[in-house]
Every structure is written in structure tokens, then in C-alpha cells.
Design a protein around this motif. Structure first.
Motif, PDB file in Angstrom:
ATOM      1  N   ILE A  30       0.735  10.971 -15.539  1.00 52.74           N
ATOM      2  CA  ILE A  30       1.700  10.191 -14.755  1.00 52.74           C
ATOM      3  C   ILE A  30       0.974   9.185 -13.865  1.00 52.74           C
ATOM      4  N   ILE A  31      -0.132   9.593 -13.258  1.00 52.78           N
ATOM      5  CA  ILE A  31      -0.916   8.675 -12.426  1.00 52.78           C
ATOM      6  C   ILE A  31      -1.353   7.478 -13.265  1.00 52.78           C
ATOM      7  N   ASN A  32      -1.873   7.737 -14.454  1.00 53.05           N
ATOM      8  CA  ASN A  32      -2.317   6.676 -15.353  1.00 53.05           C
ATOM      9  C   ASN A  32      -1.169   5.725 -15.685  1.00 53.05           C
ATOM     10  N   ASN A  33      -0.027   6.276 -16.075  1.00 51.91           N
ATOM     11  CA  ASN A  33       1.127   5.440 -16.447  1.00 51.91           C
ATOM     12  C   ASN A  33       1.658   4.640 -15.260  1.00 51.91           C
ATOM     13  N   GLN A  34       1.782   5.280 -14.110  1.00 51.52           N
ATOM     14  CA  GLN A  34       2.302   4.594 -12.925  1.00 51.52           C
ATOM     15  C   GLN A  34       1.352   3.498 -12.459  1.00 51.52           C
ATOM     16  N   ALA A  35       0.050   3.772 -12.500  1.00 49.72           N
ATOM     17  CA  ALA A  35      -0.931   2.764 -12.095  1.00 49.72           C
ATOM     18  C   ALA A  35      -0.820   1.539 -13.005  1.00 49.72           C
ATOM     19  N   LYS A  36      -0.752   1.774 -14.302  1.00 44.03           N
ATOM     20  CA  LYS A  36      -0.628   0.653 -15.248  1.00 44.03           C
ATOM     21  C   LYS A  36       0.688  -0.097 -15.044  1.00 44.03           C
ATOM     22  N   ASN A  37       1.784   0.644 -14.780  1.00 42.25           N
ATOM     23  CA  ASN A  37       3.087   0.005 -14.547  1.00 42.25           C
ATOM     24  C   ASN A  37       3.074  -0.912 -13.330  1.00 42.25           C
ATOM     25  N   MET A  38       2.238  -0.587 -12.335  1.00 44.03           N
ATOM     26  CA  MET A  38       2.155  -1.418 -11.133  1.00 44.03           C
ATOM     27  C   MET A  38       1.109  -2.523 -11.257  1.00 44.03           C
ATOM     28  N   PHE A  66      -6.878  -3.181  -4.025  1.00 49.41           N
ATOM     29  CA  PHE A  66      -6.482  -1.787  -3.899  1.00 49.41           C
ATOM     30  C   PHE A  66      -7.093  -1.010  -5.053  1.00 49.41           C
ATOM     31  N   VAL A  67      -7.577   0.186  -4.773  1.00 49.96           N
ATOM     32  CA  VAL A  67      -8.124   1.060  -5.807  1.00 49.96           C
ATOM     33  C   VAL A  67      -7.402   2.396  -5.709  1.00 49.96           C
ATOM     34  N   ILE A  68      -6.971   2.883  -6.863  1.00 50.50           N
ATOM     35  CA  ILE A  68      -6.372   4.222  -6.964  1.00 50.50           C
ATOM     36  C   ILE A  68      -7.395   5.113  -7.650  1.00 50.50           C
ATOM     37  N   THR A  69      -7.626   6.296  -7.109  1.00 54.34           N
ATOM     38  CA  THR A  69      -8.474   7.269  -7.787  1.00 54.34           C
ATOM     39  C   THR A  69      -7.670   8.521  -8.073  1.00 54.34           C
ATOM     40  N   GLN A  70      -7.992   9.137  -9.176  1.00 56.82           N
ATOM     41  CA  GLN A  70      -7.397  10.416  -9.562  1.00 56.82           C
ATOM     42  C   GLN A  70      -8.563  11.342  -9.865  1.00 56.82           C
ATOM     43  N   LEU A  71      -8.736  12.339  -9.021  1.00 53.14           N
ATOM     44  CA  LEU A  71      -9.806  13.310  -9.239  1.00 53.14           C
ATOM     45  C   LEU A  71      -9.287  14.445 -10.106  1.00 53.14           C
ATOM     46  N   ASN A  72     -10.186  15.071 -10.852  1.00 49.68           N
ATOM     47  CA  ASN A  72      -9.779  16.171 -11.721  1.00 49.68           C
ATOM     48  C   ASN A  72      -9.253  17.372 -10.941  1.00 49.68           C
ATOM     49  N   ASN A  73      -9.520  17.437  -9.634  1.00 49.78           N
ATOM     50  CA  ASN A  73      -8.997  18.532  -8.814  1.00 49.78           C
ATOM     51  C   ASN A  73      -7.572  18.264  -8.315  1.00 49.78           C
ATOM     52  N   SER A  78       0.830  -1.207   0.000  1.00 41.88           N
ATOM     53  CA  SER A  78       0.000   0.000   0.000  1.00 41.88           C
ATOM     54  C   SER A  78       0.862   1.254   0.000  1.00 41.88           C
ATOM     55  N   THR A  79       1.926   1.263   0.795  1.00 45.49           N
ATOM     56  CA  THR A  79       2.813   2.424   0.823  1.00 45.49           C
ATOM     57  C   THR A  79       3.524   2.582  -0.514  1.00 45.49           C
ATOM     58  N   LYS A  80       3.996   1.473  -1.065  1.00 49.91           N
ATOM     59  CA  LYS A  80       4.683   1.527  -2.360  1.00 49.91           C
ATOM     60  C   LYS A  80       3.752   2.079  -3.438  1.00 49.91           C
ATOM     61  N   ALA A  81       2.510   1.594  -3.483  1.00 53.64           N
ATOM     62  CA  ALA A  81       1.550   2.074  -4.477  1.00 53.64           C
ATOM     63  C   ALA A  81       1.270   3.555  -4.282  1.00 53.64           C
ATOM     64  N   PHE A  82       1.052   3.980  -3.042  1.00 47.94           N
ATOM     65  CA  PHE A  82       0.773   5.393  -2.754  1.00 47.94           C
ATOM     66  C   PHE A  82       1.941   6.277  -3.190  1.00 47.94           C
ATOM     67  N   SER A  93       4.570  10.527  -6.382  1.00 51.05           N
ATOM     68  CA  SER A  93       5.522  10.822  -7.454  1.00 51.05           C
ATOM     69  C   SER A  93       4.883  11.567  -8.620  1.00 51.05           C
ATOM     70  N   SER A  94       3.581  11.428  -8.802  1.00 52.32           N
ATOM     71  CA  SER A  94       2.891  12.065  -9.936  1.00 52.32           C
ATOM     72  C   SER A  94       2.647  13.553  -9.709  1.00 52.32           C
ATOM     73  N   ARG A  95       2.628  13.971  -8.446  1.00 56.40           N
ATOM     74  CA  ARG A  95       2.360  15.366  -8.095  1.00 56.40           C
ATOM     75  C   ARG A  95       1.040  15.854  -8.696  1.00 56.40           C
ATOM     76  N   GLY A  96       0.056  14.923  -8.808  1.00 52.86           N
ATOM     77  CA  GLY A  96      -1.275  15.268  -9.297  1.00 52.86           C
ATOM     78  C   GLY A  96      -1.420  15.272 -10.803  1.00 52.86           C
ATOM     79  N   ASN A  97      -0.375  14.910 -11.539  1.00 53.44           N
ATOM     80  CA  ASN A  97      -0.431  14.891 -12.996  1.00 53.44           C
ATOM     81  C   ASN A  97      -1.191  13.643 -13.450  1.00 53.44           C
ATOM     82  N   PRO A  98      -2.372  13.819 -14.087  1.00 55.31           N
ATOM     83  CA  PRO A  98      -3.202  12.673 -14.475  1.00 55.31           C
ATOM     84  C   PRO A  98      -2.497  11.679 -15.400  1.00 55.31           C
TER      85      PRO A  98
END
Length: 176
Positions: free
Chosen positions: A50-58, A89-96, A33-37, A43-48
Motif C-alpha cells: 500500500i505504501i508503494n502504491n500510495q507513494a506512486k499515486n502521489m 519530500f522523501v518517504i521511507t518504508q522500513l521492513n519493520n 506534507s500532512t497530506k502525504a503523511f 492509511s497504509s498501516r505499515g503495509n509495504p
């Protein structure tokens, strides 16, 4: 008499090894959980993108909108899920810009300890302020990370003390 001692000895070994196995599983869950977070949200700093790519990579898979809606509530965004031996585990990325990790299995105390071990040490020039609040079965801890008195980002850890809860904890990240 020897038979009773042997039974007690075997019982004690079972307790010792069983508790080590449970602790080892909880440690693995808190590590994942810590590694995924850290790898996806921080690491994405809110960049959608990067979040998408990192989520898929994991190994996370993007959820269809109808399933993602239960995690996004009334916010616009996307959600990814992974079902592994460590749990769901579920990752969410909000537009905010808020990125969150939902954890359905593990020991909330161990997960939080593992998360706190990654907070920046003073040698980095960063500081953090820890603020806690409690509401019924939920405990929320905000970690406000700053540099020179200016808040840069916030990590929010919310855990449930409810027995057999379907959701053990949520860790969120937002740039300030």
C-alpha cells in the motif's frame, strides 16, 4: 512630504503582501506534507504494498538503493522522492513497518499544527497522549493513539530549530 508618505505606504503594502505570500507558501508546504503523511504512511498501516502504491499515486518516484541508503541508514526498506514546488519530500518504508516522511522546506511550527489538526477527536473513541523531548536543535513529539487504554499506533514528529537546515522535519508512523 506626499512622496515620503507614498513611499511609506508602498513599503507597508509590500510588507503586508510579502508576509501573506510567505505564509501562504508555508501553509501549502504544511498541507502537502500532512497530506502525504496521512495518505501514504497512516492509511497504509505499515503495509509495504500500500505504501508503494500510495507513494506512486502521489507522484513519488522510487529512489535507487544508493540514494535511498542515506535515508534508510542501516535499516532494510525502500524510499521514494518527489521534488515539487512545495519542496523535496522523501518517504521511507522500513521492513519493520515504520513509514516516515522527510521534509526539506517549510515552517516546522505550521507543519506540526497542521499535523495535529488531524489527530483523532474524542468523538471517535480514540485518545492520544502527547509526549515531547528536546535534544540540542531537535524537538521530538510522540503522539500515542489509543483505544480503551491500548496503544494502536504512534505518530512521531521531529523538527529542527537550526537555521537553514537541509531537513526541516520528519514525521513517522508505526503501528503498535
Amino acid at each position: 512630504m506626499k512622496f515620503i508618505r507614498l513611499k511609506i505606504f508602498v513599503f507597508m503594502l509590500a510588507i503586508i503582501f510579502g508576509s501573506k505570500l510567505v505564509y501562504a507558501n508555508e501553509a501549502v508546504e504544511s498541507l502537502f506534507s500532512t497530506k502525504a503523511f496521512l495518505n501514504i504512511c497512516v492509511s497504509s498501516r505499515g503495509n509495504p504494498e500500500i505504501i508503494n502504491n500510495q507513494a506512486k499515486n502521489m507522484g513519488f518516484i522510487q529512489m535507487p538503493n544508493e540514494y535511498a541508503a542515506q535515508f534508510l541508514k542501516n535499516y532494510d526498506g525502500r524510499a521514494w522522492m518527489i521534488n515539487s514546488s512545495e519542496g523535496k519530500f522523501v518517504i521511507t518504508q522500513l521492513n519493520n513497518g515504520v513509514c516516515s516522511l522527510f521534509i526539506n522546506k517549510g515552517n516546522p511550527t505550521e507543519i506540526q499544527k497542521n499535523l495535529e489538526s488531524w489527530l483523532p477527536p474524542k468523538s471517535t473513541g480514540l485518545t492520544y497522549k502527547k509526549e515531547m523531548s528536546k535534544d540540542k536543535n531537535l524537538t521530538t513529539t510522540n503522539y500515542i493513539i489509543s483505544k480503551d487504554g491500548k496503544a494502536l499506533e504512534t505518530w512521531v514528529y521531529t523538527s529542527s530549530s537550526e537555521k537553514n537546515a537541509s531537513l526541516v522535519a520528519v514525521i513517522s508512523h508505526q503501528m503498535n
